[in-house]
Design a protein around this motif. Structure first.
Motif, PDB file in Angstrom:
ATOM      1  N   PHE A 224       1.041  -0.936  -0.174  1.00 37.50           N
ATOM      2  CA  PHE A 224      -0.427  -0.020  -0.274  1.00 37.50           C
ATOM      3  C   PHE A 224       0.776   1.250   0.664  1.00 37.50           C
ATOM      4  CE2 PHE A 224      -3.248  -3.785   1.591  1.00 37.50           C
ATOM      5  CZ  PHE A 224      -3.967  -3.094   1.023  1.00 37.50           C
TER       6      PHE A 224
ATOM      7  N   PRO B 171       2.866   2.963   4.757  1.00 36.90           N
ATOM      8  CA  PRO B 171       2.838   1.640   5.373  1.00 36.90           C
ATOM      9  C   PRO B 171       1.763   0.924   6.031  1.00 36.90           C
ATOM     10  CG  PRO B 171       4.087   2.785   6.183  1.00 36.90           C
ATOM     11  CD  PRO B 171       3.194   3.605   4.918  1.00 36.90           C
ATOM     12  N   ASN B 172       1.217   0.331   6.468  1.00 38.23           N
ATOM     13  CA  ASN B 172       0.027  -0.401   7.609  1.00 38.23           C
ATOM     14  C   ASN B 172       0.137  -1.898   7.820  1.00 38.23           C
ATOM     15  OD1 ASN B 172      -0.166  -2.141   4.661  1.00 38.23           O
ATOM     16  ND2 ASN B 172      -2.316  -1.504   4.411  1.00 38.23           N
ATOM     17  N   PRO B 173       1.473  -2.106   8.383  1.00 34.78           N
ATOM     18  CA  PRO B 173       1.580  -3.440   9.227  1.00 34.78           C
ATOM     19  C   PRO B 173       0.573  -3.739  10.465  1.00 34.78           C
ATOM     20  CG  PRO B 173       3.235  -1.586  10.654  1.00 34.78           C
ATOM     21  CD  PRO B 173       2.353  -0.999   9.182  1.00 34.78           C
ATOM     22  N   PHE B 174       0.627  -5.014  10.916  1.00 32.26           N
ATOM     23  CA  PHE B 174      -0.189  -5.078  11.833  1.00 32.26           C
ATOM     24  C   PHE B 174       0.052  -4.540  13.394  1.00 32.26           C
ATOM     25  CE2 PHE B 174      -1.399  -8.305   8.614  1.00 32.26           C
ATOM     26  CZ  PHE B 174      -2.414  -7.945   8.587  1.00 32.26           C
TER      27      PHE B 174
ATOM     28  N   GLY C 188       9.335   4.329   9.511  1.00 31.35           N
ATOM     29  CA  GLY C 188       8.643   4.040   8.491  1.00 31.35           C
ATOM     30  C   GLY C 188       8.591   3.404   6.854  1.00 31.35           C
ATOM     31  N   GLY C 189       9.763   3.322   7.409  1.00 27.74           N
ATOM     32  CA  GLY C 189      10.736   3.183   5.888  1.00 27.74           C
ATOM     33  C   GLY C 189      11.287   1.285   6.283  1.00 27.74           C
TER      34      GLY C 189
ATOM     35  N   GLN D  81       9.225  -0.431   8.381  1.00 27.84           N
ATOM     36  CA  GLN D  81       7.687  -0.471   8.287  1.00 27.84           C
ATOM     37  C   GLN D  81       6.778  -1.255   6.656  1.00 27.84           C
ATOM     38  OE1 GLN D  81       4.266   1.438  10.343  1.00 27.84           O
ATOM     39  NE2 GLN D  81       5.312   1.469  12.254  1.00 27.84           N
TER      40      GLN D  81
ATOM     41  N   ALA E 136       9.137   5.825   0.869  1.00 29.39           N
ATOM     42  CA  ALA E 136       9.170   6.812   2.406  1.00 29.39           C
ATOM     43  C   ALA E 136      10.504   6.235   3.225  1.00 29.39           C
ATOM     44  CB  ALA E 136       9.276   5.803   4.052  1.00 29.39           C
TER      45      ALA E 136
END
Ligand SMILES: Nc1ncnc2c1ncn2[C@@H]1O[C@H](COP(=O)(O)OP(=O)(O)OP(=O)(O)O)[C@@H](O)[C@H]1O
Ligand SMILES: [Mg+2]
Lengths: 253, 295
Positions: free
Chosen positions: A93, A96-99, A152-153, A155, A179
């Motif tokens: 995505f 970043p959208n880690p769980f 962020g990067g 992730q 990122a």
């Protein structure tokens, strides 16, 4: 030639309620090739990408017209199993959208939901995926810590690793390097080069050099329309339209 | 210069008000202990807490509150067993499964349920539920542990549901999308991503819902049957701690043994809720997600 087309759309229209975000988009994605989507912000690149794994289905009030085909099968056909489709067409995505789980669990999740039970195999794939995404060295000593503690990067690379772990046939990447620092970006670009021998990659990027470096073909979007698509070398050296030339040379306005 | 003075003034005013509420609460606590502790001149703490017989007005008197403690514990556990799954599943349904239009209507209704006065729920238990379960299970009394637990669950569900729903709803869409993009089904996403991600909020919801059940007096007074004996089955009448205090305080002569014993029950109840809340706090911290990196 026809059999080389892994995925394609034919006259794809897309609406967010009454707003038409995509107009008659027809693109063919050749197997084991990298296609870059470029264009100004808001032109519909993410929307288009999300049509290809039916991620937009989750947004209420959308309408899709036209066709999107994977291996010559219409993915919007009612008989298609969306869950299987999404496993075959992976996605990284834009943000970043880690769980909110451990680093290990983030990667293992996709394997588990797809029925992999063998612990040793999971561990092995987790390590391999993290290495592929150039993040293993940074996380190997904290693999059981929360992924939310990563930068962020980091992730973003974790999310790339997560997508790779389930071994997709097509990989959709929405600005995967936005990122990242230059070193990580370079690693990701190398990764894309390596992966393209095995899978079909569609990548959105705002970075013209990046598009030129990693992709075989480039498509230029503007205001929900496909303006021009060509071999990357040709598009960047001899753009067919003035609009394209202005955009890639940064004279857009 | 003037602004600094005003700022200082604001600070001190808030401090004063905060101190006032803390002082008032501490006074109540002090009072509770002053009035409760004298009972331990007569009997030991162990006899009090583990004594099986509660005969405060007989001769000789017996001040064992084990039956009352167990009454409270059982009723709380049983009502939790009913309210927690029900509340959470309703919350999941409302936040994840229900069409938005349905959720829009149902959610306010559930929240409205939280505002039903407990005396009305107690009355409902007495007049409607008691005869019903008496017939249904063919038992001698309808006012019993099961009835009281059911009514308490009824009171806890709206709290558990609406707070859990908020927690579930606040799980970022991006995280859900990540799960779907990996080929997870909606159910897998709910069970393995959404619920774990909102566990901290769900814990808070359970705590708030059940702490209401622990301290609730009116419902247990009306629907639990009131027998100070150790229950042997779901359908035995019980007398939880708050019910004992409420039922007997008016009859206990001022500063008598009985009076002090009732205050000592108050201390036990207080410790009960305190431990429960500390545990709850621990749980909700444990599951809290921290350190989200931002771009
Ligand atoms: N959920 C949504 N609801 C309504 N409109 C949307 C939604 N998502 C995107 N849009 C609109 O659709 C258009 C295309 O958006 P999209 O996100 O695809 O652009 P993009 O090319 O990816 O831009 P960027 O480079 O900034 O990421 C924009 O005008 C945007 O405002
Ligand atoms: Mg985008």
């Amino acid at each position: 030639m026809e059999s080389n087309i892994k995925m394609r759309t034919e006259n794809l229209d897309f609406f967010y309620r009454n707003f038409q975000a995509l107009h008659h988009i027809s693109i063919e994605f050749v197997q084991n090739r990298v296609t870059a989507l470029i264009g100004p912000s808001g032109c519909g690149k993410s929307t288009y990408l999300r049509c290809l794994n039916r991620m937009n289905d989750l947004i209420p009030g959308i309408t899709v017209k036209g066709k999107a085909l994977l291996d010559n099968q219409d993915i919007y056909d009612p008989s298609i199993d969306v869950v299987t489709l999404r496993r075959r067409v992976g996605m990284v995505f834009q943000k970043p959208n880690p769980f909110p789980k451990s680093i290990f669990e983030n990667i293992a999740y996709g394997l588990k939901v797809n029925g992999v039970k063998d612990k040793a195999k999971i561990t092995q794939i987790v390590e391999k995926s993290l290495k592929q995404a150039a993040i293993w060295d940074e996380v190997k000593y904290r693999i059981n810590e929360s992924a939310l503690g990563l930068s962020g990067g980091q992730q973003q690379r974790l999310c790339i690793a997560r997508a790779l772990a389930v071994d997709p046939e097509v990989l959709l990447m929405d600005e995967p390097a936005s990122a990242l620092d230059p070193i990580a970006t370079q690693k990701i670009e190398e990764l894309i080069g390596k992966l393209s021998s095995k899978l079909t990659i569609i990548i959105v990027t705002h970075n013209m050099q990046q598009a030129a470096r990693v992709s075989d073909r480039t498509a230029f979007f503007y205001m929900g329309k496909l303006v021009e698509i060509n071999d990357t070398d040709t598009l960047f050296t001899k753009p067919g339209l003035k609009q394209t030339e202005d955009y890639i040379t940064g004279r857009f306005g | 210069m003037k602004r600094q003075i005003i700022d200082k003034g604001v600070h001190s005013t808030f401090l004063l008000i905060a101190l006032f509420s803390i002082a008032a609460l501490s006074l109540i606590m002090v009072f509770l202990f002053i009035e409760g502790i004298p009972i331990f001149d007569q009997i030991t703490i162990k006899e009090f807490v583990f004594g099986q017989y509660w005969y405060p007005t007989d001769d000789p008197t017996a001040f064992g509150i084990l039956a009352l403690i167990l009454g409270s514990v059982y009723v709380t556990i049983l009502s939790g067993m009913m309210a927690i799954p029900l509340g959470i599943m309703t919350a999941v349904y409302l936040a994840e499964i229900a069409p938005p239009k349905v959720a829009e209507i149902v959610k306010p209704i559930v929240e409205l349920m939280a505002s039903i006065p407990s005396v009305v729920i107690g009355f409902f238990g007495m007049v409607i539920v008691a005869p019903f379960i008496q017939k249904l299970f063919n038992i001698p009394v309808g006012l019993n542990m099961f009835n009281a637990s059911l009514m308490l669950a009824f009171m806890a569900v709206p709290t558990i549901c609406s707070i859990s729903e908020d927690a579930i709803f606040s799980v970022p869409v991006a995280v859900k999308e990540a799960s779907f993009a990996l080929g997870a089904t909606h159910f897998e996403t709910i069970a393995k991503v959404i619920i774990p991600a909102s566990l901290s909020g769900i814990c808070t919801a359970i705590i708030l819902g059940l702490s209401r059940a622990i301290g609730e007096t009116m419902v247990v007074l009306m629907a639990a049957g009131g027998a100070a004996m150790i229950p042997g089955s779901f359908f035995d009448p019980v007398r939880p701690l708050p019910a004992s205090i409420a039922a007997e305080m008016a009859e206990a002569p001022f500063r008598s043994e009985h009076y002090h014993a009732l205050f000592a029950i108050g201390i036990v109840l207080f410790l009960f809720t305190l431990i429960f809340n500390l545990f709850a706090d621990y749980l909700s911290h444990k599951f809290r997600q921290v350190g989200e990196a931002s771009l």
